[in-house]
Design an enzyme around this catalytic site. Structure first.
Site, PDB file in Angstrom:
ATOM      1  N   CYS A  15      10.295  -2.151  -4.383  1.00  0.00           N
ATOM      2  CA  CYS A  15      10.278  -3.395  -3.637  1.00  0.00           C
ATOM      3  C   CYS A  15      10.793  -4.511  -4.522  1.00  0.00           C
ATOM      4  O   CYS A  15      10.720  -4.413  -5.743  1.00  0.00           O
ATOM      5  CB  CYS A  15       8.859  -3.764  -3.242  1.00  0.00           C
ATOM      6  SG  CYS A  15       8.118  -2.561  -2.161  1.00  0.00           S
ATOM      7  N   HIS A  34      17.999   6.680 -11.248  1.00  0.00           N
ATOM      8  CA  HIS A  34      17.047   6.700 -10.137  1.00  0.00           C
ATOM      9  C   HIS A  34      16.346   8.042 -10.020  1.00  0.00           C
ATOM     10  O   HIS A  34      15.410   8.196  -9.269  1.00  0.00           O
ATOM     11  CB  HIS A  34      17.749   6.395  -8.821  1.00  0.00           C
ATOM     12  CG  HIS A  34      18.388   5.045  -8.831  1.00  0.00           C
ATOM     13  ND1 HIS A  34      19.735   4.869  -9.037  1.00  0.00           N
ATOM     14  CD2 HIS A  34      17.861   3.814  -8.720  1.00  0.00           C
ATOM     15  CE1 HIS A  34      20.003   3.577  -9.025  1.00  0.00           C
ATOM     16  NE2 HIS A  34      18.886   2.920  -8.836  1.00  0.00           N
ATOM     17  N   GLU A  72      13.771  -6.048 -22.088  1.00  0.00           N
ATOM     18  CA  GLU A  72      13.309  -6.813 -20.916  1.00  0.00           C
ATOM     19  C   GLU A  72      11.819  -6.637 -20.604  1.00  0.00           C
ATOM     20  O   GLU A  72      11.398  -6.774 -19.443  1.00  0.00           O
ATOM     21  CB  GLU A  72      14.174  -6.486 -19.672  1.00  0.00           C
ATOM     22  CG  GLU A  72      15.650  -6.757 -19.892  1.00  0.00           C
ATOM     23  CD  GLU A  72      16.527  -6.471 -18.674  1.00  0.00           C
ATOM     24  OE1 GLU A  72      16.034  -6.494 -17.544  1.00  0.00           O
ATOM     25  OE2 GLU A  72      17.743  -6.227 -18.871  1.00  0.00           O
ATOM     26  N   ILE A 102      21.704  -0.524 -20.239  1.00  0.00           N
ATOM     27  CA  ILE A 102      22.005  -1.623 -19.308  1.00  0.00           C
ATOM     28  C   ILE A 102      21.029  -2.780 -19.449  1.00  0.00           C
ATOM     29  O   ILE A 102      21.259  -3.853 -18.905  1.00  0.00           O
ATOM     30  CB  ILE A 102      22.065  -1.078 -17.855  1.00  0.00           C
ATOM     31  CG1 ILE A 102      23.060   0.081 -17.771  1.00  0.00           C
ATOM     32  CG2 ILE A 102      22.451  -2.142 -16.862  1.00  0.00           C
ATOM     33  CD1 ILE A 102      24.470  -0.252 -18.248  1.00  0.00           C
ATOM     34  N   GLU A 154      27.131  -7.018  -2.939  1.00  0.00           N
ATOM     35  CA  GLU A 154      26.165  -7.146  -1.859  1.00  0.00           C
ATOM     36  C   GLU A 154      26.368  -8.390  -1.014  1.00  0.00           C
ATOM     37  O   GLU A 154      26.019  -8.415   0.157  1.00  0.00           O
ATOM     38  CB  GLU A 154      24.784  -7.241  -2.504  1.00  0.00           C
ATOM     39  CG  GLU A 154      23.716  -6.571  -1.773  1.00  0.00           C
ATOM     40  CD  GLU A 154      22.622  -6.191  -2.748  1.00  0.00           C
ATOM     41  OE1 GLU A 154      21.653  -6.935  -2.829  1.00  0.00           O
ATOM     42  OE2 GLU A 154      22.759  -5.169  -3.437  1.00  0.00           O
ATOM     43  N   GLU A 182       0.818  -1.205   0.000  1.00  0.00           N
ATOM     44  CA  GLU A 182       0.000   0.000   0.000  1.00  0.00           C
ATOM     45  C   GLU A 182       0.859   1.266   0.000  1.00  0.00           C
ATOM     46  O   GLU A 182       0.535   2.251  -0.672  1.00  0.00           O
ATOM     47  CB  GLU A 182      -0.900   0.019   1.242  1.00  0.00           C
ATOM     48  CG  GLU A 182      -1.961  -1.071   1.274  1.00  0.00           C
ATOM     49  CD  GLU A 182      -1.478  -2.368   1.923  1.00  0.00           C
ATOM     50  OE1 GLU A 182      -0.259  -2.654   1.884  1.00  0.00           O
ATOM     51  OE2 GLU A 182      -2.319  -3.117   2.452  1.00  0.00           O
ATOM     52  N   LEU A 183       1.954   1.232   0.757  1.00  0.00           N
ATOM     53  CA  LEU A 183       2.779   2.434   0.858  1.00  0.00           C
ATOM     54  C   LEU A 183       3.425   2.778  -0.481  1.00  0.00           C
ATOM     55  O   LEU A 183       3.494   3.934  -0.876  1.00  0.00           O
ATOM     56  CB  LEU A 183       3.858   2.247   1.936  1.00  0.00           C
ATOM     57  CG  LEU A 183       4.780   3.451   2.160  1.00  0.00           C
ATOM     58  CD1 LEU A 183       3.988   4.700   2.540  1.00  0.00           C
ATOM     59  CD2 LEU A 183       5.819   3.146   3.241  1.00  0.00           C
ATOM     60  N   CYS A 187      25.815  -2.472 -10.022  1.00  0.00           N
ATOM     61  CA  CYS A 187      25.354  -1.157  -9.570  1.00  0.00           C
ATOM     62  C   CYS A 187      25.596  -0.953  -8.089  1.00  0.00           C
ATOM     63  O   CYS A 187      25.815  -1.903  -7.359  1.00  0.00           O
ATOM     64  CB  CYS A 187      23.900  -0.916  -9.915  1.00  0.00           C
ATOM     65  SG  CYS A 187      22.854  -2.341 -10.037  1.00  0.00           S
TER      66      CYS A 187
HETATM   67  N1  GLN Z   1      19.707  -5.591 -16.985  1.00  0.00           N
HETATM   68  C1  GLN Z   1      19.068  -5.085 -15.825  1.00  0.00           C
HETATM   69  C2  GLN Z   1      18.194  -3.898 -16.193  1.00  0.00           C
HETATM   70  O1  GLN Z   1      18.512  -3.166 -17.004  1.00  0.00           O
HETATM   71  C3  GLN Z   1      20.060  -4.655 -14.786  1.00  0.00           C
HETATM   72  C4  GLN Z   1      19.409  -4.110 -13.569  1.00  0.00           C
HETATM   73  C5  GLN Z   1      20.323  -3.933 -12.396  1.00  0.00           C
HETATM   74  O2  GLN Z   1      21.513  -3.886 -12.533  1.00  0.00           O
HETATM   75  N2  GLN Z   1      19.805  -3.784 -11.230  1.00  0.00           N
HETATM   76  O3  GLN Z   1      17.178  -3.639 -15.639  1.00  0.00           O
HETATM   77 ZN    ZN Z   2      22.367  -1.757 -12.249  1.00  0.00          ZN
END
Ligand code: GLN
Ligand code: ZN
Length: 763
Positions: free
Chosen positions: A525, A703, A493, A440, A614, A17-18, A652
């Site tokens: 999310c 972003h 994609e 990308i 990560e 919801e948020l 990233c």
């Molecule tokens: N190939 C993915 C995209 O373009 C890479 C996304 C990512 O690095 N988080 O969405």
């Molecule tokens: Zn990325």
């Protein structure tokens, strides 16, 4: 009697919801009041579901990020937004997301364009926080309004409220000094503000405050260890009790330090640091509370309650009412409610627990400790049956996969020739200009795409209809890229809901929740797939889409895959075998896909390892072991191809300085990385020929809705050129464009392609 409490509850809402409320507000489709009301409603609901606990957290809700909330509470706003005259919440979003300068020149100083705050990973999770910004002259001033208001709400909701805040040392630790000053020097200015905040809580009648200091599970320089002593001695005389919360790992050489701090209780993550609990029980002064995080707050598996009790019971005998129990960390990192999952296979479902179920487990443990096991006999029996069924299930165990992993040897991960030889073969096939441009992978996930997918999932659109819709989107992406003049194209994609889930859905050994969303950052999310069994690939996963896209153009089309390490790191993984084994299983499956793409004539293949960094353990001492199997997994996936096939990888949010040797060892022909927010600083790692292959440093931040100017991109690339020879540079955005709109993407990429042309002409 043991006390039960929770460190934090997922804030996004069981049905996200948020997320939807935020996005509507940002699109100016709803009012600020409506957003605030939704926030209050979620908080109330979450407290209601935590009512059975002795203490429930307050302050864990955030409209964007809990660290940014803390920055506002402490009055630490970046200078560039200090003159803003609008609403505080809007200013908060300006720091979080940045703001383009469409407001016009007049308002440049007060509400014009502003850069977003830097975002980085929250410890070793997939949550990202907005990095606090400091300079030597940073000052702080308390704004307790958010916490005070939420405290009143919590009480109205009928819970015993335990405000939670990020502690002063971790707050400084997580931030960044923009002028390279020593941020620790700000501690004396910061502590009075924390003191005043604790006084505010005291005046509101608060008994316990949870003060999070997860920095204690990292390797701290001596000055930072000393800062803990300084800080907590300064906060000692306050009238509230402090529960110092650590999580995500072991305290190791910070354990004795933590036990000596003048606080009233210590929380230890007893999933990752179980061995340290006995020492803490010995070292903590006799009037202190020891809180143990016995329920895993990072995974979705049921707890083996009987095993947990075997361990807890002696501890409860020793500590008596000084023992508190809780999840290991905030439940921010798990989905809300397993009850929402009506499509999961019932057998697999019986093995799982989400946030609400984890709190139920906590209550069962407390029942057993306080009233004896017999009082919760049924719950314990059900838990034992689930644990046993999972262990024995043939759906978990696939002997053929286990055998293939056994057979892995070093030759699987080696290319035939070194990069230099491969590069010349590739360039004669691909014929790319200097400063080649690419993206990308993803293009905007439009309303049409999402609509088609939801119709398909609901059975209202058949297979052929869905495929046709996706093909139309792919065609649109290809046409747009040709018009833009990009050099290496992508299919966009469209068919992927998510870069990990898409692959998980096609691999055996994975299952999916419908509502298992976990916040990644802001309104974003992810729904991590659930890796429950041995992994295999029944059939090709991407070949049809990529070959279709290639058929529409003469430009090289990049095949687009997610790498094994990222699939692993963005999934909920098994706790019954090492991560490395699951990773090798994934590597073998994706390797087969790489080879199928090559066989189908695809000349460039990108294998995203966005989440490689990560997975790094929090402590450096454990890095090598991780990097060894992670890099080897990537190599197994990527390096079975011929010299002529160009392998790209993408990462990233990464800092590379400390892992550059491992990144180089992956031996991808081209790596594209996120750099624009850090003004090409990240590239220092690649300097001095430490990275031998080609690099595409991201030239704009995807972003943010801001459109980069051609000039800015040229400037960034020139900075990159000071560090890396021009013939090894690519020009591309920071990351995929799926969260953007076409209206943003087209002008941004137009400027990017124009910048590349300018650079070529100057060369
Ligand atoms: N190939 C993915 C995209 O373009 C890479 C996304 C990512 O690095 N988080 O969405
Ligand atoms: Zn990325």
């Amino acid at each position: 009697m043991v006390t039960t409490h929770n460190l934090g509850f997922p804030r996004i809402g069981a049905k996200r919801e948020l997320k939807f409320a935020l996005e509507n507000y940002w699109k100016a489709q709803s009012s600020r009041d409506a957003l605030q009301a939704l926030g209050a409603q979620l908080r109330r609901r979450h407290w209601e579901s935590q009512r059975g606990l002795d203490l429930a957290p307050v302050g864990d809700f955030a409209f964007y990020d809990q660290v940014l909330d803390m920055s506002f509470t402490l009055g630490n706003l970046p200078e560039r937004v200090q003159g803003f005259h609008g609403d505080v919440l809007d200013n908060y979003f300006r720091v979080a997301r940045g703001r383009s300068s469409q407001g016009g020149e007049d308002h440049a100083a007060c509400c014009g364009g502003v850069a977003a705050g830097e975002m980085t990973k929250w410890f070793d999770t997939n949550y990202h926080y907005i990095v606090p910004e400091f300079t030597a002259s940073t000052g702080f001033s308390l704004d307790p309004s958010r916490l005070v208001a939420q405290l009143a709400e919590a009480r109205a909701a009928g819970v015993t409220a335990k405000p939670m805040i990020i502690g002063p040392v971790t707050y400084l630790w997580l931030g960044k000094a923009k002028d390279d000053s020593d941020r620790l020097a700000l501690l004396p200015k910061l502590l009075p503000v924390y003191g005043a905040l604790l006084d505010t809580f005291a005046s509101q009648g608060v008994e316990w405050v949870q003060i999070d200091e997860p920095a204690l599970v990292t390797e701290l320089p001596p000055a930072w260890q000393q800062a803990f002593v300084t800080a907590y001695e300064a906060l000692e005389t306050r009238r509230v009790k402090l529960l110092l919360a650590t999580y995500f790992g072991q305290l190791q050489n910070n354990l004795s330090l933590a036990c000596k701090l003048p606080v009233d209780g210590l929380h230890i993550d007893a999933i990752n640091a179980r061995d340290e609990v006995a020492q803490a029980a010995r070292e903590l002064p006799a009037d202190r509370v020891l809180s143990v995080g016995v329920i895993n707050g990072r995974n979705i598996w049921k707890t083996d309650l009987t095993a947990a009790l075997e361990w807890l019971e002696p501890l409860a005998r020793t500590l008596g009412s000084r023992l508190w129990i809780a999840p290991s960390c905030s439940l921010l990192h798990v989905p809300v409610d397993l009850e929402s999952e009506q499509k999961l296979d019932p057998e697999i479902r019986s093995w799982l627990a989400f946030a609400l179920q984890k709190l139920d487990e906590l209550k069962v443990l407390a029942g057993a400790l306080n009233q004896g096991r017999a009082s919760v006999a049924d719950a314990l029996a059900a838990s034992a049956a689930a644990i046993q069924s999972r262990r024995a299930s043939p759906r978990v165990n696939n002997p053929a996969v286990k055998a293939a992993v056994e057979k892995i040897d070093a030759s699987l991960g080696k290319r035939a020739s070194i990069y230099g030889q491969r590069a010349s073969k590739q360039s004669s096939i691909l014929n790319l200009p200097a400063y080649p441009t690419t993206t990308i992978g993803s293009f905007p996930q439009t309303a049409d795409i999402r609509h088609a997918r939801s119709e398909y999932k609901a059975g209202k659109l058949d297979d052929a209809g869905y495929r046709a819709a996706m093909r139309r989107e792919i065609e649109r992406s290809v046409r747009e890229q040709e018009a833009l003049g990009l050099d290496v194209l992508v299919h966009g994609e469209a068919e992927r809901n998510d870069m990990v889930e898409y692959f998980g859905e096609q691999l055996d050994g994975y299952t999916f929740s419908q509502f298992g969303w976990v916040q990644s950052y802001g309104s974003r999310c992810v729904k991590p797939p659930i890796l429950f069994g041995d992994i295999s690939r029944p059939k090709a996963m991407t070949v049809e889409w990529i070959t279709y896209a290639q058929s529409l153009t003469n430009k090289p089309m990049k095949g687009m895959l997610t790498g094994p390490v990222t699939i692993l790191n963005w999934s909920f993984v098994r706790d019954d075998q090492p991560r490395s084994v699951s990773c090798y299983q994934l590597a073998l499956a994706i390797r087969d896909e790489v080879l199928d793409l090559e066989k189908a004539g695809v000349r460039v293949i990108q294998i995203d390892e966005a989440a490689l960094r990560e997975g790094l353990p929090l402590r450096r001492a454990q890095w090598n072991e991780y990097l060894q199997w992670a890099v080897e997994s990537f190599r197994i996936t990527a390096n079975g191809v011929r010299d002529e096939t160009q392998i790209h990888t993408h990462m990233c949010y990464s800092e590379f300085n400390d892992i550059i040797a491992s990144i180089a060892d992956m031996d991808a022909d081209v790596i594209t990385i996120e750099t624009s927010r850090s003004d090409m600083e990240l590239l220092d790692a690649f300097d001095n020929f430490k990275y031998p292959n080609e690099i595409g440093p991201g030239v704009y931040d995807i972003h943010s809705p801001n459109i980069p100017t051609q000039d800015h991109i040229v400037q960034l690339m020139k900075k990159a050129g000071e560090r890396i020879p021009a013939e090894r540079l690519w020009v591309n955005p920071d990351c995929g464009l799926k969260t953007r709109q076409w209206e943003e993407v087209i002008p941004a990429l137009t400027n990017m392609v124009a910048a590349a042309k300018t650079l070529r002409n100057r060369a």
